[in-house]
Design an enzyme around this catalytic site. Structure first.
Site, PDB file in Angstrom:
ATOM      1  N   HIS A 113       0.795  -1.045   0.107  1.00 28.81           N
ATOM      2  CA  HIS A 113       0.014  -0.008  -0.079  1.00 28.81           C
ATOM      3  C   HIS A 113       0.844   1.223  -0.103  1.00 28.81           C
ATOM      4  CE1 HIS A 113      -3.437  -2.711   1.193  1.00 28.81           C
ATOM      5  NE2 HIS A 113      -2.849  -2.896   1.851  1.00 28.81           N
TER       6      HIS A 113
HETATM    7  O1  RIB Z   1      -5.498  -0.004   4.534  1.00 29.42           O
HETATM    8  C1  RIB Z   1      -3.904   0.130   4.408  1.00 29.42           C
HETATM    9  C2  RIB Z   1      -3.413   1.289   4.973  1.00 29.42           C
HETATM   10  O2  RIB Z   1      -3.532   1.159   6.359  1.00 29.42           O
HETATM   11  C3  RIB Z   1      -1.911   1.342   5.042  1.00 29.42           C
HETATM   12  O3  RIB Z   1      -1.307   2.427   5.194  1.00 29.42           O
HETATM   13  C4  RIB Z   1      -1.531   0.356   6.130  1.00 29.42           C
HETATM   14  O4  RIB Z   1      -0.037   0.576   6.575  1.00 29.42           O
HETATM   15  C5  RIB Z   1      -2.234   0.758   7.063  1.00 29.42           C
HETATM   16  O5  RIB Z   1      -1.983   2.050   7.869  1.00 29.42           O
END
Ligand code: RIB
Ligand code: CA
Length: 313
Positions: free
Chosen positions: A243
């Site tokens: 992500h």
């Molecule tokens: O949904 C994914 C996000 O939430 C990413 O930034 C992960 O690190 C959590 O913070």
């Protein structure tokens, strides 16, 4: 060309850690003015600790790390140990940090930096709940127009939610903060689950991290090995979705990504859809576009960039 000045706001988190490593491995393009920790994946003491662990792993103890907000603007904190493990950085065995936290609160660092640096010269890179950013904007409205750009990981449209049926974690934890940021008028790029679910650490990609033969390569391989469990079980994914590194990769090679300038609003009232990013992808309303909402990525190009840069650490 001088490197782009950025502040990374983060809740490490294995994927945050990879995003930070990618930035620190790219000093010719990115000058990390500071890292601000926020409560999110795990409570603030752990996100502040993990940020220091990552900077020491990268050999970059010169980067100041500030502790920020320990809870959302107006809601109790929701954490994600079920995804990231009890420490938030489960997977590798890494030494306790020795570098101290920088003096002062993260929100003051954000405000002071934006007031000190030339207007339009600092990009904010939120990788967790937007509490620090929103608090800074509320406390010092004068800094909003001084922000060059916000490139954040959060939200979802076609992918819908990963923490509830409707909401992505970062937005869900502090929807009021996300609403403040989305209504700020700052030039904003959003990396939602729609794109981050397309950069999966498959086994060949994980093997390539390990094959670097460095402490960083080994740690990233072990982090993503641990981090993939949740998505493999829930989505049947073929590896961990990276992500947050999408934010850093966009700063380095924006041409890897494609999206649309659309309107994105945040649900802050309904308990059923709290934290949903209501993205007008099909432009069916006359609500003004307020974000570049990214939907696709050259995944092989992303991993080539990431692996090549991690090799530099
Ligand atoms: O949904 C994914 C996000 O939430 C990413 O930034 C992960 O690190 C959590 O913070
Ligand atoms: Ca994060």
């Amino acid at each position: 060309m001088s490197p782009r000045k950025i502040i990374i706001d983060t809740d490490p988190g294995q994927d945050d850690a990879v995003a930070i490593l990618l930035a620190l491995a790219s000093p010719d393009e990115l000058e990390v003015l500071g890292i601000t920790a926020v409560a999110g994946n795990v409570p603030l003491p752990l996100t502040a600790r993990n940020a220091r662990i990552v900077c020491e792993l990268a050999g970059r103890t010169d980067v100041p790390i500030y502790a920020g907000c320990d809870a959302p603007l107006s809601r109790p904190l929701v954490t994600a140990e079920h995804v990231h493990g009890k420490t938030g950085l489960d997977g590798p065995v890494l030494p306790d940090p020795t570098m101290p936290l920088a003096e002062g609160h993260a929100v003051d660092f954000i405000i002071n930096t934006l007031r000190r640096e030339p207007a339009g010269s600092v990009t904010l890179c939120p990788l967790g709940p937007l509490t620090n950013i929103a608090t800074a904007f509320q406390r010092a409205p004068d800094i909003v127009e001084r922000v060059q750009q916000i490139v954040l990981m959060g939200g979802a449209y076609f992918e819908v939610g990963n923490i509830t049926p409707a909401a992505e974690f970062n937005i869900y934890v502090d929807p009021e903060a996300a609403e403040i940021v989305m209504k700020s008028g700052v030039d904003t790029v959003i990396m939602p689950l729609d794109v981050t679910h397309k950069v999966l650490v498959t086994k060949p990609r994980n093997d390539a991290f390990r094959a670097l033969g460095t402490p960083v390569g080994k740690a990233v391989a072990e982090m993503t090995d641990f981090f993939e469990r949740f998505d493999r079980e829930k989505y049947g994914s073929d590896g961990a979705p990276l992500h947050d590194p999408c934010v850093t990769a966009y700063l380095l090679q924006p041409e890897l990504f494609e999206g649309r300038h659309i309107n994105v609003e945040i649900e802050t009232a309904s308990e059923l859809t709290l934290g949903m990013t209501v993205a007008d992808w099909w432009r069916v309303t006359d609500r003004p576009a307020n974000a570049l909402f990214i939907g696709s990525v050259d995944a092989d190009g992303f991993f080539d960039l990431l692996t090549e840069r991690l090799a530099r650490l």
